[in-house]
Design a protein around this motif. Structure first.
Motif, PDB file in Angstrom:
ATOM      1  N   ILE A 349     -11.837  -2.948  -1.808  1.00 30.23           N
ATOM      2  CA  ILE A 349     -11.963  -3.706  -3.188  1.00 30.23           C
ATOM      3  C   ILE A 349     -11.198  -2.556  -4.327  1.00 30.23           C
ATOM      4  N   ASN A 350     -10.531  -1.634  -4.122  1.00 28.61           N
ATOM      5  CA  ASN A 350     -10.153  -0.945  -5.013  1.00 28.61           C
ATOM      6  C   ASN A 350      -8.775  -1.409  -5.339  1.00 28.61           C
ATOM      7  N   THR A 351      -8.707  -1.788  -6.791  1.00 31.15           N
ATOM      8  CA  THR A 351      -7.667  -2.196  -7.322  1.00 31.15           C
ATOM      9  C   THR A 351      -6.776  -1.477  -8.166  1.00 31.15           C
ATOM     10  N   SER A 352      -6.988  -0.203  -8.102  1.00 30.64           N
ATOM     11  CA  SER A 352      -6.391   0.905  -8.887  1.00 30.64           C
ATOM     12  C   SER A 352      -4.754   0.857  -8.886  1.00 30.64           C
ATOM     13  N   PRO A 353      -4.223   0.757  -9.731  1.00 29.50           N
ATOM     14  CA  PRO A 353      -2.531   0.608  -9.734  1.00 29.50           C
ATOM     15  C   PRO A 353      -2.027   1.645  -8.933  1.00 29.50           C
ATOM     16  N   ALA A 354      -2.601   2.923  -9.037  1.00 31.45           N
ATOM     17  CA  ALA A 354      -2.213   4.050  -7.950  1.00 31.45           C
ATOM     18  C   ALA A 354      -2.275   3.788  -6.422  1.00 31.45           C
ATOM     19  N   VAL A 355      -3.290   2.811  -6.072  1.00 27.31           N
ATOM     20  CA  VAL A 355      -3.276   2.393  -4.599  1.00 27.31           C
ATOM     21  C   VAL A 355      -2.300   1.227  -4.521  1.00 27.31           C
ATOM     22  N   VAL A 356      -2.497   0.063  -5.221  1.00 28.88           N
ATOM     23  CA  VAL A 356      -2.020  -1.098  -4.816  1.00 28.88           C
ATOM     24  C   VAL A 356      -0.298  -1.134  -5.422  1.00 28.88           C
ATOM     25  N   ARG A 357       0.026  -0.168  -5.632  1.00 31.16           N
ATOM     26  CA  ARG A 357       1.647  -0.009  -6.003  1.00 31.16           C
ATOM     27  C   ARG A 357       2.496   0.093  -4.791  1.00 31.16           C
ATOM     28  N   TRP A 358       1.689   0.391  -3.679  1.00 28.82           N
ATOM     29  CA  TRP A 358       2.578   0.445  -2.370  1.00 28.82           C
ATOM     30  C   TRP A 358       2.546  -0.982  -1.824  1.00 28.82           C
ATOM     31  N   ASN A 359       3.735  -1.176  -0.958  1.00 30.33           N
ATOM     32  CA  ASN A 359       3.714  -2.606  -0.306  1.00 30.33           C
ATOM     33  C   ASN A 359       2.753  -2.502   1.106  1.00 30.33           C
ATOM     34  N   ALA A 360       2.774  -3.840   1.607  1.00 30.72           N
ATOM     35  CA  ALA A 360       1.997  -3.776   2.730  1.00 30.72           C
ATOM     36  C   ALA A 360       2.253  -2.778   3.781  1.00 30.72           C
ATOM     37  N   ASP A 361       3.646  -2.567   4.257  1.00 35.12           N
ATOM     38  CA  ASP A 361       3.756  -1.710   5.446  1.00 35.12           C
ATOM     39  C   ASP A 361       3.076  -0.433   5.034  1.00 35.12           C
ATOM     40  N   ARG A 362       3.809   0.180   3.763  1.00 35.62           N
ATOM     41  CA  ARG A 362       3.508   1.636   3.366  1.00 35.62           C
ATOM     42  C   ARG A 362       2.054   1.547   3.206  1.00 35.62           C
ATOM     43  N   CYS A 363       1.225   0.712   2.800  1.00 35.81           N
ATOM     44  CA  CYS A 363      -0.010   0.824   2.483  1.00 35.81           C
ATOM     45  C   CYS A 363      -0.792   1.080   3.823  1.00 35.81           C
ATOM     46  N   SER A 364      -0.346   0.296   4.828  1.00 39.06           N
ATOM     47  CA  SER A 364      -0.952   0.575   6.014  1.00 39.06           C
ATOM     48  C   SER A 364      -0.611   1.817   6.704  1.00 39.06           C
ATOM     49  N   SER A 365       0.676   2.198   6.409  1.00 39.96           N
ATOM     50  CA  SER A 365       0.678   3.754   6.741  1.00 39.96           C
ATOM     51  C   SER A 365      -0.099   4.949   6.289  1.00 39.96           C
ATOM     52  N   LEU A 366      -0.306   4.514   5.013  1.00 42.33           N
ATOM     53  CA  LEU A 366      -1.080   5.503   4.165  1.00 42.33           C
ATOM     54  C   LEU A 366      -2.526   5.509   4.796  1.00 42.33           C
ATOM     55  N   ARG A 367      -2.908   4.160   4.812  1.00 37.63           N
ATOM     56  CA  ARG A 367      -4.351   4.086   5.455  1.00 37.63           C
ATOM     57  C   ARG A 367      -4.449   4.658   6.921  1.00 37.63           C
ATOM     58  N   SER A 368      -3.393   4.536   7.729  1.00 38.14           N
ATOM     59  CA  SER A 368      -3.676   5.513   9.010  1.00 38.14           C
ATOM     60  C   SER A 368      -3.439   6.812   8.750  1.00 38.14           C
ATOM     61  N   THR A 369      -2.942   7.364   7.818  1.00 39.88           N
ATOM     62  CA  THR A 369      -2.888   8.801   7.502  1.00 39.88           C
ATOM     63  C   THR A 369      -4.414   9.395   6.956  1.00 39.88           C
ATOM     64  N   ALA A 370      -4.812   8.428   6.179  1.00 38.74           N
ATOM     65  CA  ALA A 370      -6.183   8.865   5.556  1.00 38.74           C
ATOM     66  C   ALA A 370      -7.382   8.835   6.553  1.00 38.74           C
ATOM     67  N   LEU A 371      -6.948   7.878   7.604  1.00 35.44           N
ATOM     68  CA  LEU A 371      -8.147   7.881   8.448  1.00 35.44           C
ATOM     69  C   LEU A 371      -8.176   8.941   9.530  1.00 35.44           C
ATOM     70  N   SER A 372      -6.623   9.490  10.066  1.00 37.42           N
ATOM     71  CA  SER A 372      -6.598  10.685  10.580  1.00 37.42           C
ATOM     72  C   SER A 372      -7.096  11.992   9.922  1.00 37.42           C
ATOM     73  N   ALA A 373      -6.723  11.992   8.863  1.00 34.55           N
ATOM     74  CA  ALA A 373      -7.167  13.128   7.872  1.00 34.55           C
ATOM     75  C   ALA A 373      -8.867  13.136   7.640  1.00 34.55           C
ATOM     76  N   LEU A 374      -9.357  12.194   7.373  1.00 37.27           N
ATOM     77  CA  LEU A 374     -10.893  11.873   7.424  1.00 37.27           C
ATOM     78  C   LEU A 374     -11.552  12.355   8.806  1.00 37.27           C
TER      79      LEU A 374
END
Length: 615
Positions: A349-374
């Motif tokens: 539900i985060n609609t921050s411009p800093a997050v939604v600026r990425w397209n779907a594929d790159r947002c998915s890559s960042l999510r995978s990175t975030a899960l691995s780091a957490l």
């Protein structure tokens, strides 16, 4: 026109090592030598490099490179570095480079600044050695021969790794134009002119030239500390001053090289931290979600291009590794808002411009990175994770996400978190994790892959094993019926194949049902005992140890005895007692005694885990 010998000889070696311009691609190089067809370019390339290894010409090149560094002959350094780079695309060659002391030359080669041609070559060479030679990382943390030691090494001096060294003065003279250490005047003159022509181009980079320490000929140095300073300085400089596409590529390559070494030694991490690496890395990782990145990042420098996405992901990986290795880096990551940034990329539900600026594929890559780091970072900072609302964010993502890889990574993250901090089991139960896990398990037959269902069952078992209230929540959420259904599915699997999902199901029954009397009563009424004994009879033999443990703990409840005695095999109508005796015979290799008809062998006594009923 005369050609400088230390230009022509290295170029000849480069051509030979690259099979005269026919060096195969990375996929072909991954093939085994047996796959190379005679006459093919792969066969030619492997043959040429095999001859290079056997000739030990590498030791002459490394010695010539040490001489060039001591004399600050940039043209010679460039030629010989290119020669070593052409050698470094095969693991065998990389191992020889490491054993002969090539790592000792790296800090000097990387000290000319990001605009110098040597820098990119040296980074690629170091990358190849760290990636293709398994011992390179360990060797980097050990004393290495000094440059002066490499320079004066001859056939009578041992080198690291005990690789035979057949280098003589003629070998080095052919490569460097020098007799021993002194440069030949005729060979030096044209090269000096070339070096002078480049002096203006690299005038600013001259500030990065280190003073080569004067070591004894037999001395050794610790390369890792010096390399940490050089790589950090190079990364910070190109980050601020580099504007070209090739500068951005070099910036990312430097960070890849650092990521190879940063998890090997806390000392290397501490040196990088003192040099300011993690300040810059955290600024990039957290910008613009929680900070503007200044003074390390210019406002316009980080775009949504692929190369800047790669930089952000690399920074997350390096920062996470540094935080795991060194408490000081962990505190710096907390202060920088690193975990908050990671959670923002998981929040649906985060609609921050800093997050939604990425397209779907790159947002998915960042999510995978975030899960691995957490997964690595959250167990080290549980209080901060809870204060930032990490559990609700993760559970919301698991409920709404349709990407199996992300769901499985999120489940693995929660598994690691509960294993490291058992009190998190109660938090997950309170936040409603139990119904969510049961939905994943129950609806997974047609939607989720087996590995994801296994992760859900493992988390369910772990939550129930460390928290009695979660066993009640399992019962209230109709979880017993779900587990009975999964046990029936496990009994119907191919008995010739082991199944991790079947073991996870048994573990969930063992931890979520057996220790709770009310759960056991419902399990028995739902024909759970029949399913367990049928699984024990027809399932894979590798699962029997776990199934027997579950059965043993289940039989500690007297209410289960009638169900045990009433069971009959669907195959041959044998009783449960006969089934257990037959399993015992097969396991222990027992043979009935002719005299009295009893099983007397006590070999192969089995030991099973402790009962879980005491939990």
């Amino acid at each position: 026109m005369s050609v400088c010998p230390h230009e022509s000889c290295p170029q000849t070696l480069q051509e030979f090592a690259n099979a005269h311009g026919q060096r195969p691609g990375a996929l072909e190089l991954d093939s085994t030598p047996a796959d190379a067809v005679a006459g093919s370019r792969l066969h030619k390339y492997l043959t040429n490099n095999k001859l290079l290894v056997q000739s030990h010409v590498t030791s002459a090149v490394i010695r010539g490179l040490a001489i060039a560094i001591s004399g600050n002959n940039q043209v010679l350094m460039l030629n010989l570095s290119l020669t070593l780079l052409s050698f470094s695309y095969l693991p065998t060659n990389c191992r020889q480079l490491v054993q002969l002391g090539a790592l000792s030359c790296m800090p000097a080669l990387l000290s000319f600044g990001y605009k110098h041609d040597l820098t990119g070559i040296a980074i690629e060479l170091l990358w190849n050695m760290l990636e293709r030679a398994a011992e390179a990382k360990q060797q980097l943390l050990m004393p290495q021969p000094s440059l002066l030691s490499l320079e004066t090494t001859n056939s009578g001096t041992a080198v690291p790794g005990n690789v035979p060294n057949v280098t003589n003065s003629e070998d080095v003279q052919a490569l460097t134009g020098r007799e021993s250490v002194a440069l030949d005047a005729e060979a030096e003159e044209p090269c000096a002119q070339n070096a002078d022509s480049e002096a203006g181009q690299h005038e600013r980079d001259a500030a990065y030239l280190p003073c080569v320490s004067k070591q004894e000929a037999s001395g050794v140095i610790m390369v890792d500390g010096e390399l940490a300073h050089v790589l950090t300085r190079l990364f910070r400089t190109v980050l601020v001053d580099g504007n070209r596409a090739q500068d951005k590529e070099l910036r990312n390559n430097v960070l890849v090289v650092i990521s190879f070494v940063v998890d090997a030694s806390p000392e290397f991490v501490a040196t990088c931290h003192s040099a300011g690496l993690f300040d810059a890395v955290l600024a990039i990782a957290c910008a613009p979600e929680v900070c503007d990145g200044s003074p390390h990042v210019k406002p316009w420098a980080l775009s949504t291009d692929e190369i800047d996405l790669e930089l952000k992901m690399l920074c997350c990986n390096v920062a996470c590794t540094g935080a795991v290795m060194l408490p000081d880096v962990l505190e710096a990551a907390k202060a920088a808002g690193f975990m908050s940034m990671l959670l923002q990329h998981l929040d649906d539900i985060n609609t921050s411009p800093a997050v939604v600026r990425w397209n779907a594929d790159r947002c998915s890559s960042l999510r995978s990175t975030a899960l691995s780091a957490l997964q690595r970072l959250a167990p080290l900072a549980v209080d901060l994770y809870l204060s930032l609302g990490g559990v609700p964010v993760l559970l919301s993502m698991l409920a709404n996400c349709t990407v199996p890889v992300h769901v499985e990574a999120g489940l693995c993250h929660l598994n690691m978190l509960v294993a490291a901090a058992p009190e998190m089991a109660e938090v997950l139960g309170t936040e409603g994790a139990m119904p969510l896990l049961l939905d994943i398990v129950q609806c997974a037959v047609a939607i989720w892959p087996e590995g994801l269902r296994q992760a859900a069952l493992q988390l369910l078992a772990l939550m129930c094993s460390v928290n009695a209230e979660n066993r009640r929540r399992l019962r209230k959420s109709q979880g017993l019926e779900v587990l009975v259904g999964q046990l029936a599915n496990a009994a119907a699997l191919d008995p010739t194949l082991p199944s991790q999902l079947a073991l996870a199901t048994l573990d969930a029954v063992w931890s979520g049902i057996v220790p709770d009397r009310k759960n056991v009563a419902r399990f028995l009424v739902a024909d759970g005992m029949d399913l367990l004994l049928s699984f024990l009879e027809t399932g894979n033999r590798g699962h029997r140890a776990t199934a027997l443990c579950v059965l043993a703990d289940l039989l500690e409840n007297p209410r289960s005895h009638p169900f045990f005695h009433d069971w009959r095999s669907s195959r041959n109508k044998q009783t449960a007692a006969h089934l257990l005796v037959n399993i015992w015979k097969v396991r222990s290799g027992l043979v009935p005694s002719k005299a009295r008809g009893v099983c007397c062998s006590t070999a192969h006594v089995s030991y099973y885990p402790q009962s879980r009923c005491a939990r």
